[in-house]
Design a protein around this motif. Structure first.
Motif, PDB file in Angstrom:
ATOM      1  N   THR A 227      21.407  -2.183   1.753  1.00  0.00           N
ATOM      2  CA  THR A 227      20.724  -2.501   0.489  1.00  0.00           C
ATOM      3  C   THR A 227      20.436  -1.228  -0.301  1.00  0.00           C
ATOM      4  O   THR A 227      20.585  -1.202  -1.521  1.00  0.00           O
ATOM      5  CB  THR A 227      19.416  -3.274   0.776  1.00  0.00           C
TER       6      THR A 227
ATOM      7  N   GLU B 216      25.064  -2.395  -6.532  1.00  0.00           N
ATOM      8  CA  GLU B 216      24.188  -3.275  -7.324  1.00  0.00           C
ATOM      9  C   GLU B 216      22.724  -3.168  -6.914  1.00  0.00           C
ATOM     10  O   GLU B 216      21.835  -3.137  -7.757  1.00  0.00           O
ATOM     11  CB  GLU B 216      24.669  -4.721  -7.254  1.00  0.00           C
ATOM     12  N   THR B 217      22.448  -3.104  -5.620  1.00  0.00           N
ATOM     13  CA  THR B 217      21.054  -3.016  -5.179  1.00  0.00           C
ATOM     14  C   THR B 217      20.503  -1.603  -5.372  1.00  0.00           C
ATOM     15  O   THR B 217      19.311  -1.441  -5.620  1.00  0.00           O
ATOM     16  CB  THR B 217      20.902  -3.491  -3.717  1.00  0.00           C
ATOM     17  N   TYR B 218      21.366  -0.594  -5.302  1.00  0.00           N
ATOM     18  CA  TYR B 218      20.939   0.787  -5.605  1.00  0.00           C
ATOM     19  C   TYR B 218      20.358   0.845  -7.021  1.00  0.00           C
ATOM     20  O   TYR B 218      19.307   1.427  -7.252  1.00  0.00           O
ATOM     21  CB  TYR B 218      22.117   1.757  -5.465  1.00  0.00           C
ATOM     22  N   LYS B 219      21.061   0.234  -7.967  1.00  0.00           N
ATOM     23  CA  LYS B 219      20.605   0.249  -9.368  1.00  0.00           C
ATOM     24  C   LYS B 219      19.231  -0.418  -9.514  1.00  0.00           C
ATOM     25  O   LYS B 219      18.431   0.003 -10.340  1.00  0.00           O
ATOM     26  CB  LYS B 219      21.613  -0.473 -10.261  1.00  0.00           C
ATOM     27  N   LYS B 220      18.978  -1.438  -8.699  1.00  0.00           N
ATOM     28  CA  LYS B 220      17.697  -2.153  -8.797  1.00  0.00           C
ATOM     29  C   LYS B 220      16.528  -1.285  -8.336  1.00  0.00           C
ATOM     30  O   LYS B 220      15.523  -1.184  -9.034  1.00  0.00           O
ATOM     31  CB  LYS B 220      17.747  -3.443  -7.973  1.00  0.00           C
ATOM     32  N   TRP B 221      16.640  -0.681  -7.158  1.00  0.00           N
ATOM     33  CA  TRP B 221      15.470   0.061  -6.656  1.00  0.00           C
ATOM     34  C   TRP B 221      15.293   1.396  -7.363  1.00  0.00           C
ATOM     35  O   TRP B 221      14.178   1.873  -7.510  1.00  0.00           O
ATOM     36  CB  TRP B 221      15.484   0.183  -5.131  1.00  0.00           C
TER      37      TRP B 221
ATOM     38  N   ALA C 189      15.851   1.896 -10.484  1.00  0.00           N
ATOM     39  CA  ALA C 189      15.408   1.659 -11.865  1.00  0.00           C
ATOM     40  C   ALA C 189      13.985   2.172 -12.074  1.00  0.00           C
ATOM     41  O   ALA C 189      13.584   2.450 -13.209  1.00  0.00           O
ATOM     42  CB  ALA C 189      15.506   0.172 -12.210  1.00  0.00           C
TER      43      ALA C 189
ATOM     44  N   ASP D  96      22.233   4.879 -11.819  1.00  0.00           N
ATOM     45  CA  ASP D  96      23.477   4.467 -11.173  1.00  0.00           C
ATOM     46  C   ASP D  96      24.004   5.666 -10.376  1.00  0.00           C
ATOM     47  O   ASP D  96      23.425   6.750 -10.422  1.00  0.00           O
ATOM     48  CB  ASP D  96      24.490   4.051 -12.245  1.00  0.00           C
TER      49      ASP D  96
ATOM     50  N   ILE E  55      10.146  -1.589  -4.526  1.00  0.00           N
ATOM     51  CA  ILE E  55      11.254  -2.424  -5.011  1.00  0.00           C
ATOM     52  C   ILE E  55      12.302  -2.579  -3.911  1.00  0.00           C
ATOM     53  O   ILE E  55      12.798  -3.682  -3.658  1.00  0.00           O
ATOM     54  CB  ILE E  55      11.892  -1.835  -6.294  1.00  0.00           C
TER      55      ILE E  55
ATOM     56  N   ILE F   3      13.571  -6.186  -2.337  1.00  0.00           N
ATOM     57  CA  ILE F   3      14.943  -6.698  -2.370  1.00  0.00           C
ATOM     58  C   ILE F   3      15.557  -6.745  -0.966  1.00  0.00           C
ATOM     59  O   ILE F   3      16.446  -7.569  -0.710  1.00  0.00           O
ATOM     60  CB  ILE F   3      15.855  -5.962  -3.380  1.00  0.00           C
TER      61      ILE F   3
END
Length: 149
Positions: free
Chosen positions: A20, A25-30, A32, A39, A142, A146
């Motif tokens: 994760t 995709e999950t890297y970008k979420k946490w 943020a 990214d 975050i 996730i």
């Protein structure tokens, strides 16, 4: 350089937390929490060059240039920062990087059975102490959320 340390216990197995944390995709979420356009470009493999990037207010790509100094799956990642990306150009020497070039950001994953203890150790200069103390806990929260879905 100052050494900073953060940690969080995540209610998910270590292999899931590791995946994760590093998957695109999950890297970008946490991450943020640090920059909404956060990214990466490159590889997490040992010895690989990697760019940690975002888009600035002028719509240009900028960020950090680094090398994966070590990568032990589900256990440890070490990132050595050595430059910046500014308007698409790498800057690896001079005043823009001399205060922190060669700094490390290390992630240690401890298997606690069905849970994971994630430890972050990083080098930074005085300028970013307060920022990191405010932002790293948010980013880790975050990642926890996730990872536990």
């Amino acid at each position: 350089m100052k050494k900073m340390n953060y940690q969080i216990t995540i209610d998910a197995p270590v292999d899931h937390v590791f995946k994760t944390m590093l998957d695109k995709e999950t890297y970008k979420k946490w991450t943020a929490a640090f920059n909404p356009t956060s990214d990466f470009e490159g590889s997490w493999e040992k010895g690989a060059k990697i760019y940690f990037i975002g888009i600035n207010k002028d719509g240009e790509k900028e960020g950090m240039v680094a090398e994966i100094a070590d990568h032990i799956p589900n256990k440890y990642i070490s990132i050595r920062h050595y430059g910046i990306l500014n308007k698409g150009k790498e800057i690896t020497e001079g005043p823009a990087v001399e205060d922190w070039a060669g700094s490390f950001e290390n992630y240690t994953f401890e298997d606690l059975g069905s849970k994971t203890l994630l430890k972050i150790d990083l080098d930074t200069n005085e300028e970013y102490l307060d920022y990191f103390d405010e932002t790293w806990p948010k980013a880790l929260q975050i990642l926890k959320e996730i990872s536990e879905k």
